[in-house]
Design a protein around this motif. Structure first.
Motif, PDB file in Angstrom:
ATOM      1  N   ASN A 123      29.679   6.461  -5.871  1.00  0.00           N
ATOM      2  CA  ASN A 123      29.321   5.334  -4.999  1.00  0.00           C
ATOM      3  C   ASN A 123      29.831   3.980  -5.493  1.00  0.00           C
ATOM      4  OD1 ASN A 123      27.939   6.976  -3.197  1.00  0.00           O
ATOM      5  ND2 ASN A 123      25.973   6.741  -4.269  1.00  0.00           N
ATOM      6  N   LEU A 124      30.573   3.965  -6.598  1.00  0.00           N
ATOM      7  CA  LEU A 124      30.971   2.683  -7.192  1.00  0.00           C
ATOM      8  C   LEU A 124      31.608   1.738  -6.188  1.00  0.00           C
ATOM      9  CD1 LEU A 124      32.526   2.955 -10.773  1.00  0.00           C
ATOM     10  CD2 LEU A 124      30.514   1.694 -10.013  1.00  0.00           C
ATOM     11  N   HIS A 125      32.516   2.264  -5.379  1.00  0.00           N
ATOM     12  CA  HIS A 125      33.272   1.392  -4.481  1.00  0.00           C
ATOM     13  C   HIS A 125      32.559   1.157  -3.147  1.00  0.00           C
ATOM     14  CE1 HIS A 125      36.539   1.171  -7.293  1.00  0.00           C
ATOM     15  NE2 HIS A 125      36.518   2.486  -7.417  1.00  0.00           N
ATOM     16  N   ASN A 126      31.328   1.681  -3.044  1.00  0.00           N
ATOM     17  CA  ASN A 126      30.504   1.397  -1.870  1.00  0.00           C
ATOM     18  C   ASN A 126      29.468   0.311  -2.149  1.00  0.00           C
ATOM     19  OD1 ASN A 126      31.775   3.471  -0.372  1.00  0.00           O
ATOM     20  ND2 ASN A 126      30.410   5.013  -1.293  1.00  0.00           N
ATOM     21  N   LEU A 127      29.453  -0.187  -3.383  1.00  0.00           N
ATOM     22  CA  LEU A 127      28.473  -1.205  -3.735  1.00  0.00           C
ATOM     23  C   LEU A 127      28.812  -2.527  -3.049  1.00  0.00           C
ATOM     24  CD1 LEU A 127      28.052  -0.548  -7.580  1.00  0.00           C
ATOM     25  CD2 LEU A 127      26.702   0.373  -5.688  1.00  0.00           C
TER      26      LEU A 127
END
Length: 501
Positions: free
Chosen positions: A11-15
């Motif tokens: 989920n890193l790039h959905n933060l």
């Protein structure tokens, strides 16, 4: 925000865009560093420096494997594993601005108490080049009265008899180094990141004392091959609160154990390593030949200042460090302690203006967004005061300097340990490995004013100095008659004509 994103690698790039996230490929990282004691400070300091380094470097050998030695470390290990070893570092500025930064330099975690042999194997692995420590002052088994290793601890006795299934830090380090030696591998560096003067030298002395008793040939090899760089570390890092977790959740991110800290950070290290190191100087760490002046400055001003405010503030009824600084009496008192009792015995520090440094400390202490709880500040005071305050007192006594401001802190600590309540009768949250022993000595004070000082393992020979004991006895008697710590502080400051109308 209706949806909450669980913090993990996927989920890193959905933060949210406001979150800074790692840009390097974490999947390629090897654990060149094993860090023992993965608490808030490690995650705000060394792991943060390492995250900065990994973002700039193409190196893949300097990821961090966390390690906990106790069952109490299971919770942080489980949470880190659930979050792919990611966590949010919440940097809180005095003006209310908040930076949310995801740290990616931790890539694994081992709970040594589950399988001590597997833990020592991890330490002994060829990938491991640095073993760093934040094990608190009490973890070093150092008797401040004798300046020697404390062999009386039950875990120490266990580890001497059972080297292959250790329980305490020096048992693990000795067994891991024994395995490396047997394999013909180079020694790792042991790097203390604890607030102890000459922390590397102390670590070396304690490990060699233990190893000499357990395996003299191994002790000789350690003495020749292992490096223990001294370092000064600094970043105010309060305990994480449920409110910190809730604030992140309001921003749409579920992080089960974030870390909060101030913007200021400092790491000064002696450049003595056994088997390579990251180029931390590229991201703000400072490598020097001798860290002594820097660590003395920090320990005797910042750390001692914390203890002054922590113990006096707790008795008065303050809850946090910033709450103490918001009180002009406490702000004046801690600055006067720094100026009159700590600074005169400090050597010059290259590149540092001490007046500016002290003013910056007061500003940092007063950061209203860093709610540093006094219970945390007073945690393990029996290990802190013999390093932060008592050496300053002893030097002043030898040189004819003032000790009265520190004497009130010791008197307050006696009352704190004896009665365990503030001036309004509210119970204090006292956390100390020798809490019962402190209480036992302090509880005799009303019959013997010097009873508390007879705890030699903490106070050493302080009781032998009549100049100090005369001041201390008067303060203790006044406290026990009328618990008004503010009145005593006001009197001491007034004597120096510090307070203005």
């Amino acid at each position: 925000m209706n949806t909450t994103i669980q913090l993990n690698q996927k989920n890193l790039h959905n933060l949210p865009d406001s979150f800074v996230v790692p840009t390097y490929d974490r999947s390629k990282l090897k654990s060149g560093i094993v860090h023992i004691g993965v608490g808030g400070f490690h995650r705000s300091h060394e792991a943060c420096y390492n995250d900065d380094f990994l973002a700039l470097s193409e190196s893949t050998e300097w990821g961090i494997c966390g390690m906990g030695l106790r069952e109490a470390d299971r919770k942080i290990g489980d949470i880190l594993k659930q979050q792919d070893y990611l966590y949010t570092l919440i940097v809180k500025h005095p003006d209310g601005h908040q930076e949310n930064r995801v740290i990616g330099s931790l890539v694994d975690f081992v709970l040594a108490s589950d399988d001590p042999s597997a833990a020592t194997d991890r330490l002994a692995d060829v990938q491991t080049k640095i073993v760093s420590l934040t094990i608190t002052e009490g973890g070093y088994h150092f008797n401040s009265a004798t300046n020697a290793f404390d062999f009386d601890d039950s875990d120490v006795q266990h580890d001497l008899a059972n080297p292959q299934s250790p329980k305490m830090i020096f048992g693990f380090l000795a067994e891991a180094l024994r395995k490396r030696r047997a394999k013909g591998l180079p020694a790792f560096t042991i790097q203390s990141c604890d607030n102890i003067q000459h922390n590397g030298d102390i670590t070396r002395k304690m490990l060699l004392a233990f190893a000499e008793k357990q395996d003299p040939e191994l002790a000789q090899w350690i003495a020749e091959e292992v490096r223990f760089p001294n370092a000064m570390v600094d970043r105010i890092t309060p305990m994480t609160t449920l409110q910190d977790i809730a604030l992140l959740k309001e921003e749409g991110v579920q992080d089960l154990w974030p870390v909060t800290c101030e913007p200021f950070t400092q790491w000064i290290i002696e450049d003595h390593f056994s088997n390579g190191r990251p180029a931390w100087e590229s991201v703000g760490a400072q490598f020097v030949q001798d860290v002594t002046p820097y660590e003395l400055m920090k320990i005797r001003l910042l750390n001692a200042g914390h203890s002054v405010l922590g113990l006096l503030g707790s008795i008065h009824g303050h809850a946090t460090i910033d709450g103490c600084i918001a009180d002009p009496l406490f702000a004046s008192y801690v600055r006067r302690f720094m100026d009159v009792e700590a600074t005169p015995i400090l050597a010059p520090v290259d590149g540092i203006n001490l007046d500016e440094y002290k003013s910056a400390l007061i500003e940092r202490f007063g950061n209203p967004n860093i709610k540093d709880n006094l219970a945390r500040i007073c945690l393990e005071s029996s290990s802190k005061l013999p390093k932060f305050i008592i050496p300053t007192m002893m030097e002043n006594l030898e040189k004819g300097g003032s000790t009265k401001l520190a004497a009130l802190v010791i008197a307050a600590w006696c009352y704190y340990s004896d009665k365990g309540v503030d001036k309004d009768g509210v119970a204090l949250d006292i956390m100390d490995d020798i809490k019962l022993e402190l209480h036992d000595y302090a509880s005799k004070t009303e019959q013997d004013s010097l009873a508390f000082l007879k705890l030699e393992s903490v106070f050493g020979e302080l009781i032998q100095h009549k100049t100090f004991t005369d001041e201390y006895v008067g303060m203790v008697k006044t406290l026990y008659t009328n618990l008004d710590i503010a009145a005593q502080m006001h009197t001491l400051l007034s004597e120096d004509q510090l307070l203005t109308a």
